[in-house]
Design a protein around this motif. Structure first.
Motif, mmCIF file in Angstrom:
data_model
loop_
_atom_site.group_PDB
_atom_site.id
_atom_site.type_symbol
_atom_site.label_atom_id
_atom_site.label_comp_id
_atom_site.label_asym_id
_atom_site.label_seq_id
_atom_site.Cartn_x
_atom_site.Cartn_y
_atom_site.Cartn_z
ATOM 1 N N TYR A 28 0.689 -1.239 -0.037
ATOM 2 C CA TYR A 28 -0.040 0.039 0.022
ATOM 3 C C TYR A 28 0.871 1.277 0.145
ATOM 4 N N CYS A 29 1.994 1.278 0.199
ATOM 5 C CA CYS A 29 2.988 2.572 0.478
ATOM 6 C C CYS A 29 4.326 2.286 -0.223
ATOM 7 N N SER A 30 4.675 3.234 -0.765
ATOM 8 C CA SER A 30 6.145 3.072 -1.550
ATOM 9 C C SER A 30 7.202 3.990 -0.816
ATOM 10 N N HIS A 31 6.584 4.950 -0.154
ATOM 11 C CA HIS A 31 7.647 5.952 0.740
ATOM 12 C C HIS A 31 8.025 5.412 2.190
ATOM 13 N N ILE A 32 9.033 5.705 2.412
ATOM 14 C CA ILE A 32 9.675 4.965 3.683
ATOM 15 C C ILE A 32 8.805 5.988 4.741
ATOM 16 N N ASN A 33 8.539 6.735 4.938
ATOM 17 C CA ASN A 33 7.914 7.663 5.901
ATOM 18 C C ASN A 33 6.532 7.197 6.030
ATOM 19 N N GLU A 34 5.724 7.002 4.980
ATOM 20 C CA GLU A 34 4.285 6.272 4.605
ATOM 21 C C GLU A 34 4.354 4.945 5.516
ATOM 22 N N GLN A 35 5.543 4.144 5.054
ATOM 23 C CA GLN A 35 5.497 2.691 5.329
ATOM 24 C C GLN A 35 5.579 2.637 6.835
ATOM 25 N N GLU A 36 6.595 3.506 7.443
ATOM 26 C CA GLU A 36 6.648 3.453 9.002
ATOM 27 C C GLU A 36 5.415 3.969 9.700
ATOM 28 N N ASP A 37 4.592 4.999 9.076
ATOM 29 C CA ASP A 37 3.385 5.394 9.601
ATOM 30 C C ASP A 37 2.310 4.135 9.469
ATOM 31 N N LEU A 38 2.031 3.748 8.593
ATOM 32 C CA LEU A 38 1.252 2.661 8.373
ATOM 33 C C LEU A 38 1.714 1.474 9.200
ATOM 34 N N MET A 39 3.080 1.098 9.299
ATOM 35 C CA MET A 39 3.363 0.000 10.067
ATOM 36 C C MET A 39 2.786 0.170 11.733
ATOM 37 N N GLN A 40 3.239 1.329 12.176
ATOM 38 C CA GLN A 40 2.717 1.653 13.334
ATOM 39 C C GLN A 40 1.476 1.566 13.869
ATOM 40 N N ILE A 43 0.328 -1.976 13.809
ATOM 41 C CA ILE A 43 0.671 -2.452 15.220
ATOM 42 C C ILE A 43 -0.222 -2.050 16.273
ATOM 43 N N PHE A 44 -0.496 -0.681 16.400
ATOM 44 C CA PHE A 44 -1.109 0.007 17.348
ATOM 45 C C PHE A 44 -2.619 -0.560 17.432
ATOM 46 N N GLN A 45 -3.553 -0.751 16.147
ATOM 47 C CA GLN A 45 -4.547 -1.454 16.088
ATOM 48 C C GLN A 45 -4.561 -2.976 16.439
ATOM 49 N N ILE A 46 -3.620 -3.541 16.122
ATOM 50 C CA ILE A 46 -3.517 -4.925 16.508
ATOM 51 C C ILE A 46 -3.630 -5.245 17.973
ATOM 52 N N VAL A 47 -2.740 -4.360 18.668
ATOM 53 C CA VAL A 47 -2.688 -4.214 20.102
ATOM 54 C C VAL A 47 -3.905 -3.930 20.563
ATOM 55 N N LYS A 48 -4.357 -2.824 20.170
ATOM 56 C CA LYS A 48 -5.585 -2.273 20.777
ATOM 57 C C LYS A 48 -6.788 -3.343 20.595
ATOM 58 N N LYS A 65 -7.247 -9.129 8.513
ATOM 59 C CA LYS A 65 -8.108 -8.289 8.476
ATOM 60 C C LYS A 65 -7.814 -7.075 9.163
ATOM 61 N N VAL A 66 -7.135 -6.815 10.222
ATOM 62 C CA VAL A 66 -6.832 -5.797 10.898
ATOM 63 C C VAL A 66 -5.799 -4.805 9.993
ATOM 64 N N ALA A 67 -4.935 -5.446 9.551
ATOM 65 C CA ALA A 67 -3.825 -4.853 8.749
ATOM 66 C C ALA A 67 -4.662 -4.273 7.213
ATOM 67 N N PHE A 68 -5.280 -5.026 6.774
ATOM 68 C CA PHE A 68 -6.121 -4.640 5.504
ATOM 69 C C PHE A 68 -6.889 -3.290 5.889
ATOM 70 N N ASN A 69 -7.739 -3.458 6.776
ATOM 71 C CA ASN A 69 -8.684 -2.532 7.086
ATOM 72 C C ASN A 69 -7.751 -1.294 7.575
ATOM 73 N N VAL A 70 -6.728 -1.227 8.178
ATOM 74 C CA VAL A 70 -5.754 -0.112 8.664
ATOM 75 C C VAL A 70 -5.398 0.492 7.397
ATOM 76 N N ALA A 71 -4.779 -0.396 6.518
ATOM 77 C CA ALA A 71 -4.060 0.004 5.191
ATOM 78 C C ALA A 71 -5.209 0.811 4.448
ATOM 79 N N ILE A 72 -6.405 0.262 4.103
ATOM 80 C CA ILE A 72 -7.410 0.709 3.172
ATOM 81 C C ILE A 72 -7.726 2.407 3.811
ATOM 82 N N SER A 73 -7.990 2.235 5.090
ATOM 83 C CA SER A 73 -8.360 3.609 5.656
ATOM 84 C C SER A 73 -7.268 4.679 5.569
#
Length: 165
Positions: A28-40, A43-48, A65-73
């Motif tokens: 979903y992301c090709s820029h490193i900053n976006e990748q880091e933000d999305l990854m965080q 992970i936050f939503q998985i923990v939550k 499911k969590v990862a795709f929902n977060v990525a799409i949003s």
């Protein structure tokens, strides 16, 4: 189960299945900053969401499911934000896949084709390529198992055409 046990459990789950997060983020992301933000955010939503995790469901299916929902949003928010941004030069981080032992020259081409799909088809294809069953994909995507099969067959047909061109 106490809170410290939950923290240990979710930490192990994330570590064991970090490849899921990596695949989704890179799709979903090709820029490193976006990748880091999305990854965080993933992970936050998985923990939550772990306290509400239904242990009758396969943990990897739930993580997808969590990862795709977060990525799409995240992707939708990013598109909206980009409408209001001034274009600026950006640095794209590219990992040279030829450094891996299993390099296949078709992988970059496959990634290009995957990026042409909409969010749902991209998610289905990633899960399918990762060896998930139709039932697991169905559960993660919120569509019927037969619909998953139909979409996978259509995706395969499209990819075959693209690779022949």
């Amino acid at each position: 189960m106490n809170e410290s046990t939950n923290v240990i459990d979710i930490s192990k789950i994330i570590e064991t299945n970090r490849g899921i997060i990596y695949k989704v983020v890179n799709s979903y992301c090709s820029h490193i900053n976006e990748q880091e933000d999305l990854m965080q955010e993933i992970i936050f939503q998985i923990v939550k969401g772990y306290k509400n995790f239904d242990h009758n469901v396969k943990v990897t299916t739930w993580m997808y499911k969590v990862a795709f929902n977060v990525a799409i949003s995240y992707y939708r928010k990013l598109k909206t934000r980009q409408k209001h941004m001034i274009p600026m030069p950006s640095k794209i981080v590219v990992i040279d896949e030829r450094e891996t032992n299993e390099y296949d020259e078709r992988i970059p081409q496959l990634r290009t084709f995957i990026n042409e799909f909409d969010a749902l088809h991209k998610a289905i294809l990633i899960m399918y390529l990762d060896g998930n069953s139709h039932k697991e994909i169905s559960s993660a995507m919120g569509i019927s198992v037969s619909n998953v099969g139909t979409k996978i067959n259509r995706i395969k047909t499209q990819l075959k055409k693209k690779f022949k061109q």
